[in-house]
Design a protein around this motif. Structure first.
Motif, PDB file in Angstrom:
ATOM      1  N   LEU A   1       0.659  -1.154   0.070  1.00 30.67           N
ATOM      2  CA  LEU A   1      -0.063  -0.098   0.032  1.00 30.67           C
ATOM      3  C   LEU A   1       0.957   1.339  -0.107  1.00 30.67           C
ATOM      4  N   ASP A   2       2.180   1.201   0.591  1.00 34.53           N
ATOM      5  CA  ASP A   2       2.995   2.285   0.547  1.00 34.53           C
ATOM      6  C   ASP A   2       3.908   2.403  -0.973  1.00 34.53           C
ATOM      7  N   ALA A   3       3.460   1.736  -1.983  1.00 30.32           N
ATOM      8  CA  ALA A   3       4.330   1.873  -3.025  1.00 30.32           C
ATOM      9  C   ALA A   3       3.432   2.498  -4.108  1.00 30.32           C
ATOM     10  N   LEU A   4       4.336   3.192  -5.168  1.00 33.07           N
ATOM     11  CA  LEU A   4       3.481   3.549  -6.369  1.00 33.07           C
ATOM     12  C   LEU A   4       4.225   2.714  -7.580  1.00 33.07           C
ATOM     13  N   LEU A   5       3.226   2.658  -8.638  1.00 31.79           N
ATOM     14  CA  LEU A   5       3.599   1.907  -9.921  1.00 31.79           C
ATOM     15  C   LEU A   5       3.418   2.545 -10.871  1.00 31.79           C
ATOM     16  N   VAL A   6       4.396   3.000 -11.709  1.00 34.67           N
ATOM     17  CA  VAL A   6       4.219   3.722 -12.902  1.00 34.67           C
ATOM     18  C   VAL A   6       4.674   3.025 -14.114  1.00 34.67           C
ATOM     19  N   GLY A   7       3.874   3.029 -15.484  1.00 30.51           N
ATOM     20  CA  GLY A   7       4.332   2.129 -16.523  1.00 30.51           C
ATOM     21  C   GLY A   7       5.002   3.029 -17.400  1.00 30.51           C
ATOM     22  N   LEU A   8       6.134   2.615 -17.758  1.00 31.20           N
ATOM     23  CA  LEU A   8       7.361   3.306 -18.354  1.00 31.20           C
ATOM     24  C   LEU A   8       6.969   2.919 -19.923  1.00 31.20           C
ATOM     25  N   ALA A   9       7.253   4.191 -20.530  1.00 28.12           N
ATOM     26  CA  ALA A   9       7.359   4.221 -22.041  1.00 28.12           C
ATOM     27  C   ALA A   9       8.403   3.313 -22.604  1.00 28.12           C
ATOM     28  N   ASP A  10       8.276   3.109 -23.790  1.00 27.55           N
ATOM     29  CA  ASP A  10       9.202   2.174 -24.555  1.00 27.55           C
ATOM     30  C   ASP A  10      10.533   2.994 -24.726  1.00 27.55           C
ATOM     31  N   GLY A  11      11.646   2.266 -24.219  1.00 30.75           N
ATOM     32  CA  GLY A  11      13.029   2.892 -24.289  1.00 30.75           C
ATOM     33  C   GLY A  11      13.114   3.789 -23.130  1.00 30.75           C
ATOM     34  N   SER A  12      12.401   3.929 -22.136  1.00 30.89           N
ATOM     35  CA  SER A  12      12.505   4.882 -20.978  1.00 30.89           C
ATOM     36  C   SER A  12      13.588   4.218 -20.022  1.00 30.89           C
ATOM     37  N   ASP A  13      14.473   4.906 -19.582  1.00 28.68           N
ATOM     38  CA  ASP A  13      15.412   4.748 -18.651  1.00 28.68           C
ATOM     39  C   ASP A  13      14.923   4.884 -17.214  1.00 28.68           C
ATOM     40  N   SER A  14      15.154   3.892 -16.371  1.00 29.33           N
ATOM     41  CA  SER A  14      14.630   3.875 -14.952  1.00 29.33           C
ATOM     42  C   SER A  14      15.833   4.820 -14.019  1.00 29.33           C
ATOM     43  N   PRO A  15      15.224   5.675 -13.396  1.00 28.14           N
ATOM     44  CA  PRO A  15      16.124   6.514 -12.233  1.00 28.14           C
ATOM     45  C   PRO A  15      16.734   5.413 -11.182  1.00 28.14           C
ATOM     46  N   THR A  16      17.958   6.152 -10.711  1.00 26.91           N
ATOM     47  CA  THR A  16      18.537   5.330  -9.789  1.00 26.91           C
ATOM     48  C   THR A  16      18.278   5.556  -8.258  1.00 26.91           C
ATOM     49  N   GLU A  17      17.588   6.761  -8.241  1.00 31.90           N
ATOM     50  CA  GLU A  17      17.102   7.355  -6.956  1.00 31.90           C
ATOM     51  C   GLU A  17      16.123   8.158  -6.995  1.00 31.90           C
ATOM     52  N   LEU A  18      15.313   8.525  -5.953  1.00 28.19           N
ATOM     53  CA  LEU A  18      14.087   9.286  -6.134  1.00 28.19           C
ATOM     54  C   LEU A  18      13.658  10.068  -4.778  1.00 28.19           C
ATOM     55  N   VAL A  19      13.448  11.313  -4.904  1.00 26.88           N
ATOM     56  CA  VAL A  19      12.947  11.953  -3.563  1.00 26.88           C
ATOM     57  C   VAL A  19      11.945  11.238  -3.211  1.00 26.88           C
ATOM     58  N   GLY A  20      11.746  11.123  -1.819  1.00 23.92           N
ATOM     59  CA  GLY A  20      10.712  10.656  -1.277  1.00 23.92           C
ATOM     60  C   GLY A  20      10.520   8.786  -1.380  1.00 23.92           C
ATOM     61  N   ALA A  21      11.290   8.396  -2.129  1.00 26.83           N
ATOM     62  CA  ALA A  21      11.203   6.934  -2.132  1.00 26.83           C
ATOM     63  C   ALA A  21      12.397   6.082  -1.607  1.00 26.83           C
ATOM     64  N   ASP A  22      12.131   4.909  -0.901  1.00 26.43           N
ATOM     65  CA  ASP A  22      13.128   4.301   0.060  1.00 26.43           C
ATOM     66  C   ASP A  22      14.017   3.343  -0.847  1.00 26.43           C
ATOM     67  N   ARG A  23      13.189   2.753  -1.955  1.00 30.59           N
ATOM     68  CA  ARG A  23      13.507   1.779  -2.841  1.00 30.59           C
ATOM     69  C   ARG A  23      12.684   1.804  -4.166  1.00 30.59           C
ATOM     70  N   LEU A  24      13.584   1.477  -5.202  1.00 28.08           N
ATOM     71  CA  LEU A  24      13.096   1.583  -6.534  1.00 28.08           C
ATOM     72  C   LEU A  24      13.312   0.430  -7.249  1.00 28.08           C
ATOM     73  N   VAL A  25      12.321  -0.321  -7.611  1.00 31.03           N
ATOM     74  CA  VAL A  25      12.302  -1.716  -8.290  1.00 31.03           C
ATOM     75  C   VAL A  25      11.850  -1.802  -9.727  1.00 31.03           C
ATOM     76  N   THR A  26      12.386  -2.142 -10.570  1.00 31.39           N
ATOM     77  CA  THR A  26      12.134  -2.178 -11.982  1.00 31.39           C
ATOM     78  C   THR A  26      11.497  -3.465 -12.423  1.00 31.39           C
ATOM     79  N   GLY A  27      10.175  -3.391 -12.928  1.00 30.07           N
ATOM     80  CA  GLY A  27       9.740  -4.794 -13.523  1.00 30.07           C
ATOM     81  C   GLY A  27       9.959  -4.748 -15.127  1.00 30.07           C
ATOM     82  N   TYR A  28      10.238  -5.842 -15.744  1.00 34.96           N
ATOM     83  CA  TYR A  28      10.573  -5.864 -17.078  1.00 34.96           C
ATOM     84  C   TYR A  28       9.611  -6.383 -17.931  1.00 34.96           C
ATOM     85  N   THR A  29       9.666  -6.474 -19.215  1.00 36.80           N
ATOM     86  CA  THR A  29       8.889  -7.256 -19.968  1.00 36.80           C
ATOM     87  C   THR A  29       9.713  -7.982 -20.948  1.00 36.80           C
TER      88      THR A  29
END
Length: 673
Positions: A408-436
């Protein structure tokens, strides 16, 4: 044109539909573009429209004086106030610089959260629903057969108890005037003339009452306008149905009350000596079940696959609307038949004087007996229907942590094709990338090292990748199983699909991370929590309708309580002489109390279970007709609270009627002069 019609239509621009634009066309920069976005703040939906237009392009579809340039935005008054009261890193920085306010004539209501944001073609090219502005048109939230059908059910459901109340209240007035009418009969008035006099009296009183009711409706209009529906509350002008419609409704109410009074007194056949010759009721026959069977038959046909595919949608909706009306009528028609059977059963089982009197009274007048509790029977049916139909919706919005679901404390965003995931983010404790990867459909692939951050209860190898069902992972309810399959992919084979940001769960961290995600990533779907994703699109409308349904149930319970009160008083007035004679020959007051109580309690108890079963079955067929995504669940606590409130009110009214009976039945009522 009335504001309520014009504004609701114009506000549809926040949901544009039209000719879709390809990324290549968007990057050309010579087409005006609009893209609807479901944005959120603190689980409140923000209707957002991202736009781009070439220089000097006319605003056209978007109701603004000028197109906002990239980094500029127009906001509704409510959203502008929210932005001003919120730190910019939590909300305002998502949109840029405010250059204007959206006018009230283009909004659903005063608390509508709406924003139009200027974007560059490069950003909009990644959106999944990008529309050419010159072909765009608005699609209202209410522009669906399902919404109109549910609204119609609510209207009929609340109107029916009102009509029953009018009929019962009119009979009370006629009963209280019985002695006066007997004098007129004594000097030569015919039953038809008595009916005309009663109708004229009711006409005058109904005109005064209707005028008073219309005045109260205007007085309480600002309070009623605060009720939320389809995403916003109303402007008071939205509830102004116009003079013509008001006069039509008022005339219909006055006419119905007048006819009921006139026909009722005519058929009562009051005698010239003050006594009313009892009119024997016809036995309640089995045919009374036919309207109910027709209603359920229409619902079943609408929910079945027997209709032609091209006609299925509108024909199915029409069938279940007609079926719902037939069921409401059928419950009233079949009530006396069921009451008569309950009376026979009571006669066999009872061993008391009160039970024998009640059983014989039910056998002689099942229609009159059932009429007193008909309002509450309809109320129980409607409450059951609303609760059952809402159970499948409410179950989607559980606010508890569930294993193998997006935290419940997580946000999920759909990334556009070819988008790079940031390595850190203000307000976030952990970033996880899901792949296709090719051939995995709606699933996503995650690293075993991220299982803990994703809330997955399983052990995964840190250097391996696993396939999970994204639909189940985002679901609001638990499932029997959650498949996790290891896949033979390396990082080089995978393409970023989604980005999940874990926060500390506070509002500040969550909204700060959301704002940063929207600004630092190229996305085709805005960041959302699990609860927000389950509220998105039609689900939010369905949840609002479930709340409206319970509000309608409360109104129905209140009206049914008034109906039971009035019908009980009417029955006491009608039978004062009968009860007086019983007391004269020695009936104890306690026995009289039990007779008054049981005459309403026995038919109510006998029909209650049938009403609940009918409500659940009707809800199942209606939900099946409207959508295949929902199912009927078990009753929730709210349902039992409503049911208990209705039954408690009925018991209180019946207890009060016992005391009224003693005061209303005196020695004078048995005199014949």
């Amino acid at each position: 044109m009335k504001r309520s019609i014009r504004a609701r239509c114009v506000a549809a621009w926040v949901s544009p539909v039209g000719e879709l634009v390809t990324p290549e066309q968007a990057l050309g920069g010579d087409i005006a573009l609009v893209a609807p976005v479901e944005d959120w703040f603190d689980a409140k939906a923000i209707a957002r429209v991202d736009v781009f237009a070439p220089d000097h392009a006319a605003p056209g579809f978007v109701p603004l004086p000028n197109w906002p340039r990239p980094g500029e935005y127009y906001a509704s008054p409510a959203l502008a106030a929210l932005i001003d009261a919120t730190p910019p890193e939590m909300l305002g920085n998502r949109y840029g610089t405010r250059v204007g306010i959206i006018g009230a004539d283009h909004l659903k209501g005063p608390d509508s959260l709406v924003v139009v944001v200027g974007q560059s073609p490069e950003v909009l090219a990644h959106r999944r629903h990008l529309v050419a502005a010159e072909t765009a048109k608005g699609k209202p939230d209410t522009d669906s057969n399902s919404f109109r059908s549910i609204a119609a059910i609510g209207a009929v459901g609340m109107l029916f108890p009102v009509l029953l109340f009018v009929a019962i209240a009119t009979k009370l007035g006629a009963a209280s005037r019985r002695e006066s009418f007997s004098v007129l009969r004594l000097i030569g008035a015919t039953p038809r003339q008595i009916g005309m006099i009663a109708g004229i009296e009711t006409l005058l009183v109904s005109c005064v009452g209707t005028a008073l009711g219309a005045g109260l409706a205007v007085l309480f209009r600002p309070l009623a306008a605060r009720f939320e529906a389809v995403g916003a509350s109303f402007y008071p002008a939205d509830l102004d149905i116009g003079t013509g419609a008001t006069l039509t409704i008022a005339a219909a109410i006055v006419l119905s009350a007048t006819l009921v009074a006139a026909i009722g007194m005519w058929r009562a056949d009051i005698g010239p000596l003050g006594a009313s010759r009892a009119i024997a009721e016809k036995p309640a026959r089995w045919w009374r079940i036919l309207p109910l069977l027709v209603g359920f038959g229409l619902l079943f046909l609408g929910a079945s696959d027997l209709l032609d595919e091209n006609l299925a949608e509108w024909m199915g909706v029409t069938l279940f609307l007609c079926g719902f009306v037939f069921i409401m009528i059928g419950l009233v028609v079949i009530g006396p038949w069921l009451t008569a059977h309950v009376g026979r059963l009571t006669a066999r089982l009872t061993g008391s004087a009160a039970g024998v009197i009640v059983a014989n009274r039910i056998a002689q007048a099942p229609v009159a007996i059932f009429r007193s509790v008909s309002g509450l029977v309809i109320a129980v049916f409607l409450v059951t229907l609303f609760s059952a139909a809402s159970s499948g919706v409410v179950s989607r919005f559980l606010t508890t942590e569930t294993p193998n679901r997006l935290p419940l404390d997580a946000l999920l965003v759909g990334l556009a094709d070819g988008s790079d995931s940031p390595t850190e983010l203000v307000g976030a404790d952990r970033l996880v990338t899901g792949y296709t990867a090719p051939g995995i459909g709606n699933d996503i692939i995650v690293s075993g090292a991220d299982f803990g951050a994703l809330g997955i209860v399983a052990t995964g190898e840190a250097d391996s990748y696993y396939r999970i069902d994204l639909v189940l992972y985002l679901a609001g309810v638990d499932h029997d199983q959650f498949a996790i399959a290891k896949v033979p992919f390396s990082r080089a084979d995978l393409t970023p699909e989604v980005l999940i940001a874990r926060t500390d769960g506070t509002l500040r961290a969550l909204e700060t991370a959301r704002t940063a995600l929207e600004r630092q990533t190229l996305w085709f779907r805005a960041p959302m929590t699990r609860i927000e994703r389950n509220l998105a699109g039609p689900n939010r409308l369905l949840k609002e309708l479930s709340l409206i349904a319970y509000s309608g149930a409360l109104i129905t319970i209140l009206i049914s309580g008034l109906s039971l009160t009035v019908s009980t008083l009417g029955a006491l007035i009608d039978r004062r002489r009968t009860f007086g004679l019983m007391r004269l020959i020695g009936m104890p007051d306690k026995t009289l109390d039990r007779v008054v109580f049981l005459e309403a309690a026995i038919p109510l108890a006998g029909v209650l279970a049938f009403s609940i079963a009918a409500g659940y079955f009707a809800a199942y067929l209606i939900v099946r007709t409207l959508t295949e995504d929902l199912s009927i669940g078990a009753p929730d606590l709210t349902y039992f609270l409503f049911l208990a409130a209705g039954l408690f009110g009925a018991l209180a009214i019946l207890q009060l009627s016992k005391h009224l009976a003693r005061h209303m039945i005196s020695d004078e009522v048995v005199r014949f002069e």
